[in-house]
Design a protein around this motif. Structure first.
Motif, mmCIF file in Angstrom:
data_model
loop_
_atom_site.group_PDB
_atom_site.id
_atom_site.type_symbol
_atom_site.label_atom_id
_atom_site.label_comp_id
_atom_site.label_asym_id
_atom_site.label_seq_id
_atom_site.Cartn_x
_atom_site.Cartn_y
_atom_site.Cartn_z
ATOM 1 N N PHE A 24 0.828 -1.212 0.000
ATOM 2 C CA PHE A 24 0.000 0.000 0.000
ATOM 3 C C PHE A 24 0.860 1.258 0.000
ATOM 4 O O PHE A 24 0.514 2.253 -0.656
ATOM 5 N N ARG A 25 1.981 1.222 0.698
ATOM 6 C CA ARG A 25 2.854 2.401 0.717
ATOM 7 C C ARG A 25 3.467 2.645 -0.661
ATOM 8 O O ARG A 25 3.705 3.787 -1.046
ATOM 9 N N ARG A 26 3.701 1.584 -1.407
ATOM 10 C CA ARG A 26 4.220 1.760 -2.768
ATOM 11 C C ARG A 26 3.208 2.474 -3.655
ATOM 12 O O ARG A 26 3.575 3.025 -4.706
ATOM 13 N N ARG A 27 1.949 2.459 -3.227
ATOM 14 C CA ARG A 27 0.908 3.175 -3.965
ATOM 15 C C ARG A 27 0.595 4.529 -3.361
ATOM 16 O O ARG A 27 -0.407 5.156 -3.678
ATOM 17 N N LEU A 52 2.059 5.678 12.765
ATOM 18 C CA LEU A 52 1.814 6.030 11.372
ATOM 19 C C LEU A 52 3.089 5.927 10.556
ATOM 20 O O LEU A 52 4.123 6.460 10.952
ATOM 21 N N LEU A 53 3.000 5.248 9.402
ATOM 22 C CA LEU A 53 4.105 5.188 8.458
ATOM 23 C C LEU A 53 3.719 6.008 7.240
ATOM 24 O O LEU A 53 2.631 5.826 6.683
ATOM 25 N N PRO A 54 4.564 6.937 6.802
ATOM 26 C CA PRO A 54 4.234 7.752 5.634
ATOM 27 C C PRO A 54 4.169 6.905 4.372
ATOM 28 O O PRO A 54 4.583 5.745 4.352
ATOM 29 N N GLY A 57 9.352 5.746 2.132
ATOM 30 C CA GLY A 57 10.355 5.492 3.158
ATOM 31 C C GLY A 57 10.801 4.049 3.147
ATOM 32 O O GLY A 57 10.477 3.268 2.241
ATOM 33 N N GLU A 58 11.573 3.676 4.164
ATOM 34 C CA GLU A 58 12.098 2.325 4.245
ATOM 35 C C GLU A 58 10.967 1.308 4.389
ATOM 36 O O GLU A 58 10.012 1.539 5.134
ATOM 37 N N HIS A 61 9.740 -4.946 7.610
ATOM 38 C CA HIS A 61 10.168 -6.332 7.531
ATOM 39 C C HIS A 61 9.499 -7.142 8.635
ATOM 40 O O HIS A 61 9.289 -6.632 9.742
ATOM 41 N N PRO A 62 9.161 -8.390 8.361
ATOM 42 C CA PRO A 62 8.560 -9.211 9.414
ATOM 43 C C PRO A 62 9.546 -9.490 10.538
ATOM 44 O O PRO A 62 10.738 -9.658 10.302
ATOM 45 N N GLY A 63 9.039 -9.504 11.752
ATOM 46 C CA GLY A 63 9.873 -9.791 12.915
ATOM 47 C C GLY A 63 10.133 -8.575 13.768
ATOM 48 O O GLY A 63 9.624 -8.487 14.887
ATOM 49 N N PRO A 64 10.897 -7.576 13.270
ATOM 50 C CA PRO A 64 11.195 -6.416 14.118
ATOM 51 C C PRO A 64 9.946 -5.576 14.381
ATOM 52 O O PRO A 64 8.940 -5.668 13.672
ATOM 53 N N ALA A 65 10.043 -4.724 15.381
ATOM 54 C CA ALA A 65 8.964 -3.796 15.685
ATOM 55 C C ALA A 65 8.893 -2.722 14.609
ATOM 56 O O ALA A 65 9.900 -2.340 14.011
ATOM 57 N N ALA A 66 7.677 -2.237 14.358
ATOM 58 C CA ALA A 66 7.522 -1.086 13.478
ATOM 59 C C ALA A 66 8.046 0.146 14.202
ATOM 60 O O ALA A 66 7.800 0.334 15.395
ATOM 61 N N LEU A 67 8.793 0.990 13.493
ATOM 62 C CA LEU A 67 9.436 2.148 14.110
ATOM 63 C C LEU A 67 8.547 3.378 13.990
ATOM 64 O O LEU A 67 7.922 3.619 12.954
#
Length: 335
Positions: A24-27, A52-54, A57-58, A61-67
Motif C-alpha cells: 500500500f505504501r508503494r501506492r 503512522l508510516l508515511p 520510506g524504508e 520487515h517481518p519480525g522487528p517492531a515497526a518504528l
C-alpha cells in the motif's frame, strides 16, 4: 489515503503485516499499525493506539517492531480498515461490537460480520457445495460423538475443535482405536467427570464443541493454501507434512513447497471467494485438498509470504491493486 492495519503486536510484525503495508505504501498510501486489543472509544468514536508510516520510506520487515511514535488514531479518520488478526478472547466480545459499529462509518477489507460468523469450521456447510465438503458431526456432547464413531468404527476419523487454528488439538482417530473414547471426552471438556468432581454444580459444566470428521485420503497427498482476493486466486503454495505428524500445518512442522493449481482448483477457490464477497469478505486463505475444502482462514489468512518463499514472487502488489479497486468501486456506488 490512509489504511489502518489492526494487528496483535506492534513490537513484532507478522509476515503478512509487513507485505501488505509495503504494497500500500508503494501506492502512496499512509499506513497505520494499530493494536487490535487496544480498541477504545471517545464519545463513541472508536480509536486505538498505533503508529503512522508515511507513504514513502524504508520498507517494513517481518519480525522487528515497526518504528515510530505511538499515538492515538481514530478509525473514522482512515479510509480503509483491515483486521489482520482477531482480538484476544478476554476482550473479544467488546472489541467485535465496537468494530462492527465503526464499520458503519468506515470501509473494512473484511466485514466484522464475516469475521465473526464465517471464520469457523461451522461455516463450511453454508459456504461450500456438498460435493466439496467433508462429512462431519458437530456437538459438545461426548456421548453423541462417541456413538457416531462406534457406528462406523471401521473408518478413519479426524476430531478437532470448531474454532481453533494452526492444527491445535487435531487428532487422527484410527479404526477401533484404543484411545478414541478418551480423546473425545477430552475434546468435549470431560463434562461428566467435572460434574462428578464438583457434585453436579452448574459451574462445573463446561462442554466444548468438537467436530468429528471423516478422514479423506486426499489430505495425505498434501494440502494447498490458496489466497483469494476479491474473488481472484492470487497466490498459492503446497504444504508437505511433518513425517512425525499427520498434520501439515506450518506451525506444526509442515514445510511450504511450490505447486501448481489446475483449472478445477482455481474455479473452486474463486467460486468460494465470490460467495464470501457477498458477506463482505475480500481476503481469505483457503485450505484445499481437491475436490475438498478443509478450512477457510479469515482471521489468520496468511499465505502470501510462504508463496513468496517457494516461488520467489511477491504477490502483495496484486493484492493491494484488487483491494483498492474494490474499495474505490464501493465508494463510487455510495456517492
Amino acid at each position: 489515503m490512509r489504511l489502518l492495519l489492526l494487528i496483535s503486536r506492534l513490537d513484532c510484525l507478522d509476515e503478512l503485516d509487513a507485505l501488505i503495508c509495503n504494497a500500500f505504501r508503494r501506492r502512496g498510501w499512509e499506513v497505520i499499525f494499530g493494536e487490535i486489543n487496544a480498541i477504545a472509544a471517545d464519545d463513541y468514536r472508536c480509536f486505538t493506539r498505533g503508529l503512522l508510516l508515511p507513504g514513502s520510506g524504508e520498507p517494513c520487515h517481518p519480525g522487528p517492531a515497526a518504528l515510530g511514535n505511538r499515538e492515538t488514531y481514530f478509525l473514522d479518520e482512515c479510509q480503509l480498515v483491515w483486521v489482520m488478526s482477531p482480538p484476544q478472547d478476554y476482550a473479544a466480545r467488546d472489541i467485535w461490537q465496537m468494530l462492527w459499529l465503526a464499520s458503519k462509518r468506515t470501509a473494512f477489507v473484511n466485514s466484522i460480520e464475516g469475521m465473526m460468523f464465517l471464520d469457523t469450521k461451522h461455516a463450511l456447510g453454508y459456504v461450500l457445495p456438498k460435493e466439496n465438503r467433508v462429512f462431519a458431526y458437530t456437538s459438545n456432547d461426548f456421548s453423541f460423538l462417541w456413538e457416531r464413531y462406534r457406528q462406523a468404527s471401521d473408518q478413519w476419523w479426524v476430531a478437532k475443535p470448531a474454532n481453533a487454528g494452526c492444527g491445535q488439538n487435531v487428532f487422527l482417530l484410527p479404526p477401533n482405536g484404543p484411545n478414541v473414547r478418551t480423546t473425545l471426552q477430552c475434546l468435549t471438556g470431560n463434562a461428566v467427570v467435572q460434574s462428578l468432581l464438583y457434585n453436579g454444580e452448574v459451574g462445573a459444566f463446561k462442554p466444548e464443541y468438537t467436530i468429528l470428521q471423516k478422514f479423506i485420503l486426499e489430505v495425505a497427498n498434501g494440502e494447498k493454501r490458496v489466497v483469494v482476493v476479491c474473488g481472484e486466486a492470487v497466490a498459492w503454495y503446497g504444504r508437505e507434512g511433518n513425517p512425525d505428524d499427520h498434520r501439515s500445518n506450518i506451525a506444526q512442522g509442515g514445510t511450504p513447497k511450490s505447486v501448481e493449481l489446475h483449472s478445477g482448483e482455481v474455479k473452486l477457490a474463486e467460486s468460494i471467494g465470490l460467495k464470501l464477497m457477498e458477506h463482505g469478505i475480500n481476503f481469505v486463505g483457503i485450505d484445499m485438498a481437491y475436490p475438498y475444502i478443509v478450512e477457510l482462514n479469515i482471521g489468520y489468512p496468511n499465505g502470501l509470504y510462504n508463496e513468496m518463499l517457494t516461488s520467489g514472487v511477491d504477490r502483495s502488489d496484486r493484492v493491494a491493486e484488487l483491494i483498492i479497486a474494490s474499495f474505490e468501486n464501493h465508494c463510487s456506488l455510495l456517492r
